[in-house]
Design a protein around this motif. Structure first.
Motif, PDB file in Angstrom:
ATOM      1  N   PHE A  95     -12.310  47.499 -16.941  1.00  0.00           N
ATOM      2  CA  PHE A  95     -12.357  48.151 -15.636  1.00  0.00           C
ATOM      3  C   PHE A  95     -11.113  47.816 -14.826  1.00  0.00           C
ATOM      4  CE2 PHE A  95     -14.291  44.048 -15.160  1.00  0.00           C
ATOM      5  CZ  PHE A  95     -13.867  43.599 -13.924  1.00  0.00           C
ATOM      6  N   SER A  96     -10.785  48.706 -13.915  1.00  0.00           N
ATOM      7  CA  SER A  96      -9.609  48.515 -13.064  1.00  0.00           C
ATOM      8  C   SER A  96      -9.860  47.329 -12.144  1.00  0.00           C
ATOM      9  CB  SER A  96      -9.347  49.775 -12.238  1.00  0.00           C
ATOM     10  OG  SER A  96      -9.067  50.856 -13.082  1.00  0.00           O
ATOM     11  N   LEU A  97      -9.127  46.266 -12.368  1.00  0.00           N
ATOM     12  CA  LEU A  97      -9.340  45.015 -11.649  1.00  0.00           C
ATOM     13  C   LEU A  97      -9.187  45.184 -10.138  1.00  0.00           C
ATOM     14  CD1 LEU A  97     -10.085  42.164 -12.590  1.00  0.00           C
ATOM     15  CD2 LEU A  97      -7.669  41.612 -12.588  1.00  0.00           C
ATOM     16  N   ALA A  98      -8.316  46.084  -9.713  1.00  0.00           N
ATOM     17  CA  ALA A  98      -8.077  46.279  -8.282  1.00  0.00           C
ATOM     18  C   ALA A  98      -9.254  46.923  -7.559  1.00  0.00           C
ATOM     19  CB  ALA A  98      -6.819  47.112  -8.072  1.00  0.00           C
ATOM     20  N   THR A  99     -10.259  47.388  -8.295  1.00  0.00           N
ATOM     21  CA  THR A  99     -11.424  47.982  -7.631  1.00  0.00           C
ATOM     22  C   THR A  99     -12.475  46.941  -7.258  1.00  0.00           C
ATOM     23  OG1 THR A  99     -12.520  48.531  -9.738  1.00  0.00           O
ATOM     24  CG2 THR A  99     -11.092  50.231  -8.743  1.00  0.00           C
ATOM     25  N   LEU A 100     -12.255  45.687  -7.630  1.00  0.00           N
ATOM     26  CA  LEU A 100     -13.174  44.625  -7.190  1.00  0.00           C
ATOM     27  C   LEU A 100     -13.086  44.484  -5.673  1.00  0.00           C
ATOM     28  CD1 LEU A 100     -12.706  41.826  -9.873  1.00  0.00           C
ATOM     29  CD2 LEU A 100     -14.807  43.093  -9.385  1.00  0.00           C
ATOM     30  N   ASP A 101     -14.212  44.256  -5.043  1.00  0.00           N
ATOM     31  CA  ASP A 101     -14.267  44.102  -3.586  1.00  0.00           C
ATOM     32  C   ASP A 101     -14.190  42.644  -3.146  1.00  0.00           C
ATOM     33  OD1 ASP A 101     -14.577  46.867  -3.218  1.00  0.00           O
ATOM     34  OD2 ASP A 101     -16.741  46.723  -3.521  1.00  0.00           O
ATOM     35  N   CYS A 102     -13.938  41.749  -4.085  1.00  0.00           N
ATOM     36  CA  CYS A 102     -13.915  40.320  -3.766  1.00  0.00           C
ATOM     37  C   CYS A 102     -12.715  39.670  -4.441  1.00  0.00           C
ATOM     38  CB  CYS A 102     -15.215  39.664  -4.239  1.00  0.00           C
ATOM     39  SG  CYS A 102     -15.503  39.860  -6.017  1.00  0.00           S
ATOM     40  N   ASP A 103     -12.386  38.488  -3.985  1.00  0.00           N
ATOM     41  CA  ASP A 103     -11.348  37.691  -4.624  1.00  0.00           C
ATOM     42  C   ASP A 103     -11.913  37.065  -5.892  1.00  0.00           C
ATOM     43  OD1 ASP A 103      -9.550  38.216  -2.576  1.00  0.00           O
ATOM     44  OD2 ASP A 103     -10.058  36.390  -1.472  1.00  0.00           O
ATOM     45  N   ILE A 104     -11.045  36.802  -6.859  1.00  0.00           N
ATOM     46  CA  ILE A 104     -11.451  36.118  -8.085  1.00  0.00           C
ATOM     47  C   ILE A 104     -10.467  34.986  -8.350  1.00  0.00           C
ATOM     48  CG2 ILE A 104     -12.622  38.109  -9.116  1.00  0.00           C
ATOM     49  CD1 ILE A 104     -10.087  38.574 -10.806  1.00  0.00           C
ATOM     50  N   ASP A 105     -10.913  33.993  -9.104  1.00  0.00           N
ATOM     51  CA  ASP A 105     -10.047  32.873  -9.452  1.00  0.00           C
ATOM     52  C   ASP A 105      -9.190  33.164 -10.674  1.00  0.00           C
ATOM     53  OD1 ASP A 105     -10.966  31.299  -7.347  1.00  0.00           O
ATOM     54  OD2 ASP A 105     -12.638  30.517  -8.532  1.00  0.00           O
ATOM     55  N   ALA A 106      -9.663  34.023 -11.565  1.00  0.00           N
ATOM     56  CA  ALA A 106      -8.941  34.345 -12.792  1.00  0.00           C
ATOM     57  C   ALA A 106      -7.700  35.180 -12.481  1.00  0.00           C
ATOM     58  CB  ALA A 106      -9.865  35.100 -13.740  1.00  0.00           C
ATOM     59  N   ARG A 107      -6.752  35.137 -13.388  1.00  0.00           N
ATOM     60  CA  ARG A 107      -5.511  35.884 -13.238  1.00  0.00           C
ATOM     61  C   ARG A 107      -5.174  36.586 -14.545  1.00  0.00           C
ATOM     62  NH1 ARG A 107      -6.733  35.042  -8.845  1.00  0.00           N
ATOM     63  NH2 ARG A 107      -5.666  33.934  -7.198  1.00  0.00           N
ATOM     64  N   PRO A 108      -4.458  37.723 -14.479  1.00  0.00           N
ATOM     65  CA  PRO A 108      -3.996  38.362 -15.705  1.00  0.00           C
ATOM     66  C   PRO A 108      -3.168  37.392 -16.537  1.00  0.00           C
ATOM     67  CG  PRO A 108      -3.758  39.848 -13.848  1.00  0.00           C
ATOM     68  CD  PRO A 108      -4.118  38.491 -13.281  1.00  0.00           C
ATOM     69  N   ASP A 109      -3.263  37.554 -17.855  1.00  0.00           N
ATOM     70  CA  ASP A 109      -2.571  36.622 -18.751  1.00  0.00           C
ATOM     71  C   ASP A 109      -1.488  37.285 -19.595  1.00  0.00           C
ATOM     72  OD1 ASP A 109      -4.367  38.075 -20.312  1.00  0.00           O
ATOM     73  OD2 ASP A 109      -4.811  36.390 -21.632  1.00  0.00           O
ATOM     74  N   ALA A 110      -1.298  38.604 -19.458  1.00  0.00           N
ATOM     75  CA  ALA A 110      -0.311  39.276 -20.306  1.00  0.00           C
ATOM     76  C   ALA A 110       0.098  40.630 -19.732  1.00  0.00           C
ATOM     77  CB  ALA A 110      -0.891  39.479 -21.702  1.00  0.00           C
ATOM     78  N   HIS A 111       1.229  41.084 -20.219  1.00  0.00           N
ATOM     79  CA  HIS A 111       1.696  42.453 -20.023  1.00  0.00           C
ATOM     80  C   HIS A 111       1.599  43.106 -21.399  1.00  0.00           C
ATOM     81  CE1 HIS A 111       3.581  42.019 -16.009  1.00  0.00           C
ATOM     82  NE2 HIS A 111       3.798  40.770 -16.403  1.00  0.00           N
ATOM     83  N   ILE A 112       0.968  44.287 -21.469  1.00  0.00           N
ATOM     84  CA  ILE A 112       0.857  44.982 -22.743  1.00  0.00           C
ATOM     85  C   ILE A 112       1.582  46.327 -22.663  1.00  0.00           C
ATOM     86  CG2 ILE A 112      -1.251  43.786 -23.452  1.00  0.00           C
ATOM     87  CD1 ILE A 112      -2.852  46.266 -22.582  1.00  0.00           C
ATOM     88  N   PHE A 113       1.964  46.825 -23.814  1.00  0.00           N
ATOM     89  CA  PHE A 113       2.702  48.078 -23.939  1.00  0.00           C
ATOM     90  C   PHE A 113       3.995  48.068 -23.121  1.00  0.00           C
ATOM     91  CE2 PHE A 113      -1.535  49.127 -25.359  1.00  0.00           C
ATOM     92  CZ  PHE A 113      -1.278  49.851 -26.516  1.00  0.00           C
ATOM     93  N   VAL A 114       4.680  46.907 -23.127  1.00  0.00           N
ATOM     94  CA  VAL A 114       5.943  46.825 -22.385  1.00  0.00           C
ATOM     95  C   VAL A 114       7.042  47.667 -23.036  1.00  0.00           C
ATOM     96  CG1 VAL A 114       5.411  44.598 -21.320  1.00  0.00           C
ATOM     97  CG2 VAL A 114       6.677  44.659 -23.476  1.00  0.00           C
ATOM     98  N   GLY A 115       6.834  48.083 -24.273  1.00  0.00           N
ATOM     99  CA  GLY A 115       7.771  48.993 -24.917  1.00  0.00           C
ATOM    100  C   GLY A 115       7.802  50.355 -24.238  1.00  0.00           C
ATOM    101  N   ASN A 116       6.804  50.622 -23.409  1.00  0.00           N
ATOM    102  CA  ASN A 116       6.712  51.892 -22.690  1.00  0.00           C
ATOM    103  C   ASN A 116       6.860  51.722 -21.181  1.00  0.00           C
ATOM    104  OD1 ASN A 116       4.461  52.081 -25.087  1.00  0.00           O
ATOM    105  ND2 ASN A 116       5.715  53.911 -24.907  1.00  0.00           N
ATOM    106  N   LYS A 117       7.243  50.538 -20.723  1.00  0.00           N
ATOM    107  CA  LYS A 117       7.254  50.298 -19.279  1.00  0.00           C
ATOM    108  C   LYS A 117       8.278  51.181 -18.578  1.00  0.00           C
ATOM    109  CE  LYS A 117      10.426  46.527 -18.254  1.00  0.00           C
ATOM    110  NZ  LYS A 117      11.175  47.377 -17.348  1.00  0.00           N
TER     111      LYS A 117
END
Length: 135
Positions: A95-117
């Motif tokens: 799910f789109s993480l930015a649609t959460l209505d609250c803060d979270i302690d976890a953080r993204p751990d990677a960038h994927i498909f950077v060959g297409n950035k």
């Protein structure tokens, strides 16, 4: 168990997550960039038993791409809500993480498909980078 809630832009679709999975990624593929209108999309994951729609599920619209991936969004406001791979078995909800209505302690751990950035965006953090999907 912390209960997290999220919603679309108009608030008519709401969901609940009771536990996040550890993998969260910024996806730079061209489809995510176009769908989100941004340099990348950030997705969180929850096992299906830890995710449920609270309201507005009838407003979910799906777009199935030529490669078989499915993106769900609110047909009222257009907010991106979830993503499924072509071979998705339904056990994990992305799910789109930015649609959460609250803060979270976890953080993204990677960038994927950077060959297409996007060539106009520079990755400036130290997260793992994968040319395609996680290896």
């Amino acid at each position: 168990m912390a209960i997290m809630t999220g919603s679309c832009l108009c608030g008519k679709i709401r969901y609940q997550v009771t536990q996040l999975e550890p993998q969260m990624a910024h996806c730079h593929c061209s489809m995510c960039r176009k769908f989100h209108g941004a340099a990348f999309a950030t997705y969180g994951e929850a096992k299906a038993e830890n995710f449920r729609w609270l309201s507005g599920e009838a407003l979910l619209q799906q777009y199935k791409a030529d490669n078989g991936t499915v993106r769900q969004f609110c047909r009222e406001c257009g907010a991106s809500l979830s993503f499924a791979t072509a071979n998705d078995d339904g056990s994990v909800i992305e799910f789109s993480l930015a649609t959460l209505d609250c803060d979270i302690d976890a953080r993204p751990d990677a960038h994927i498909f950077v060959g297409n950035k996007a060539n106009w965006y520079q990755i400036c953090d130290t997260l793992l980078q994968f040319k395609q999907a996680r290896e």
